[in-house]
Design a protein around this motif. Structure first.
Motif, short mmCIF file in Angstrom:
data_model
loop_
_atom_site.label_atom_id
_atom_site.label_comp_id
_atom_site.label_asym_id
_atom_site.label_seq_id
_atom_site.Cartn_x
_atom_site.Cartn_y
_atom_site.Cartn_z
N PHE A 99 0.91 -1.19 0.14
CA PHE A 99 0.07 -0.14 -0.03
C PHE A 99 0.78 1.22 0.10
N ALA A 100 1.60 1.30 0.78
CA ALA A 100 2.88 2.52 0.88
C ALA A 100 3.51 2.75 -0.60
N GLU A 101 3.94 1.54 -0.88
CA GLU A 101 4.65 1.43 -2.16
C GLU A 101 3.84 2.18 -3.30
N GLY A 102 2.68 1.62 -3.31
CA GLY A 102 1.75 2.13 -4.30
C GLY A 102 1.26 3.68 -4.25
N ALA A 103 1.43 4.15 -2.80
CA ALA A 103 1.14 5.64 -2.68
C ALA A 103 2.40 6.31 -2.99
N ARG A 104 3.59 5.99 -2.73
CA ARG A 104 4.62 7.02 -2.93
C ARG A 104 5.44 6.79 -4.43
N THR A 105 5.10 5.61 -5.14
CA THR A 105 5.84 5.53 -6.25
C THR A 105 5.14 5.80 -7.48
N PRO A 106 5.51 6.21 -8.59
CA PRO A 106 4.80 6.86 -9.73
C PRO A 106 3.81 5.33 -10.29
N CYS A 107 2.65 5.79 -10.62
CA CYS A 107 1.63 4.96 -10.98
C CYS A 107 1.22 4.85 -12.38
N GLY A 108 2.05 5.66 -13.30
CA GLY A 108 1.93 5.64 -14.68
C GLY A 108 0.90 7.08 -14.86
N PRO A 109 0.77 6.98 -16.11
CA PRO A 109 -0.21 8.27 -16.75
C PRO A 109 -1.64 8.34 -16.14
N ARG A 110 -2.03 9.36 -15.75
CA ARG A 110 -3.44 9.34 -15.16
C ARG A 110 -4.34 9.68 -16.28
N LYS A 111 -5.51 8.83 -16.27
CA LYS A 111 -6.66 8.82 -17.17
C LYS A 111 -7.88 8.66 -16.38
#
Length: 199
Positions: free
Chosen positions: A168-180
Motif C-alpha cells: 500500500f505504501a509503495e503504491g502511494a509513494r511510487t509513480p503509478c503511470g499516466p493518469r486517465k
C-alpha cells in the motif's frame, strides 16, 4: 516428420535458488534438448545463476505474466522455436521425456496465491496504482478507505498484513503511470448498474 523445436521460458524472482538449479538441470536432461532456454529475472540480476540459458535480468518485477512475455518476445524474435514451454522457477520436470510425452497432463495443485507474502504486497500496490490512475481525485480516498477496511477485515495473516501495508505504501509513494481518470458520467453509470467505484 521432424520434431518441433522447443523453446523454454523460465521466470524467477531469485528467491528459490535450489529449486531453480534443479529445474535448469531437469530441462537439460530432456531426451531431446530445448533449442533455446531463456531465464527471466524479475527484479533480480541473475548473477548467482550458472547456466547456458539466455539470461534477461529485469530491473523491475512485472509479475510472472510480464516476465513470461519478455521471454516469449525474445523467443519470437529469434524465430528458431516452434513450441514454447513456460515454467515457474519452482517447477521440476520429473522425467526426461516431458516435452515429448503426448499422454502427459500437467496440473497445478489447488493452492491459494495468498500463501506468498508477495501476493499481498502486489495486490495492495497494484490496487493503489490503479485507483490513482483511473478514479477522479475526489473518489480516491473514499475508494482506498473502503478497500483498506474490507481488506483488513478479511486478513488472516500477520505477515500478509505487513506485506499488504508495505505494498500500500509503495503504491502511494511510487509513480503509478499516466493518469486517465474516468469521467463522472461513467461513475454515475457504474453506480446505477450497482457497481459504484468505491468498492
Amino acid at each position: 516428420m521432424p520434431l518441433p523445436r522447443i523453446g523454454v521460458v523460465i521466470v524467477t524472482m531469485g528467491t528459490r535458488p535450489r529449486e531453480l538449479d534443479a529445474l535448469l538441470a531437469s530441462v537439460g536432461k530432456q531426451g531431446v534438448p530445448a533449442a533455446r532456454v531463456v531465464l527471466v529475472g524479475n527484479a533480480t540480476p541473475l548473477t548467482d545463476v550458472t547456466t547456458d540459458a539466455t539470461k534477461i535480468p529485469l530491473d523491475e518485477n512485472p509479475g510472472c505474466p510480464g516476465g513470461r512475455n519478455v521471454g516469449l518476445e525474445l523467443l519470437r524474435a529469434s524465430d528458431d522455436v516452434d513450441v514454447v514451454v513456460e515454467l515457474d522457477d519452482d517447477g521440476l520436470l520429473i522425467a526426461d521425456d516431458v516435452f515429448y510425452e503426448p499422454e502427459l497432463v500437467l496440473r497445478h495443485p489447488r493452492t491459494s496465491p495468498a500463501r506468498h507474502a508477495a501476493h499481498y504486497r502486489f495486490t495492495a500496490r497494484n490496487r493503489v496504482w490503479l485507483t490513482r490512475r483511473r478514479l477522479p481525485v475526489l473518489l480516491i480516498p473514499v475508494h482506498l478507505g473502503v478497500w483498506v477496511f474490507l481488506s483488513m477485515a478479511r486478513m488472516r495473516s500477520l505477515s500478509g498484513a505487513r506485506a499488504w501495508w508495505g505494498g500500500f505504501a509503495e503504491g502511494a509513494r511510487t509513480p503509478c503511470g499516466p493518469r486517465k481518470p474516468m469521467k463522472w458520467r461513467t461513475v454515475w453509470r457504474m453506480t446505477r448498474l450497482g457497481r459504484p467505484p468505491i468498492l
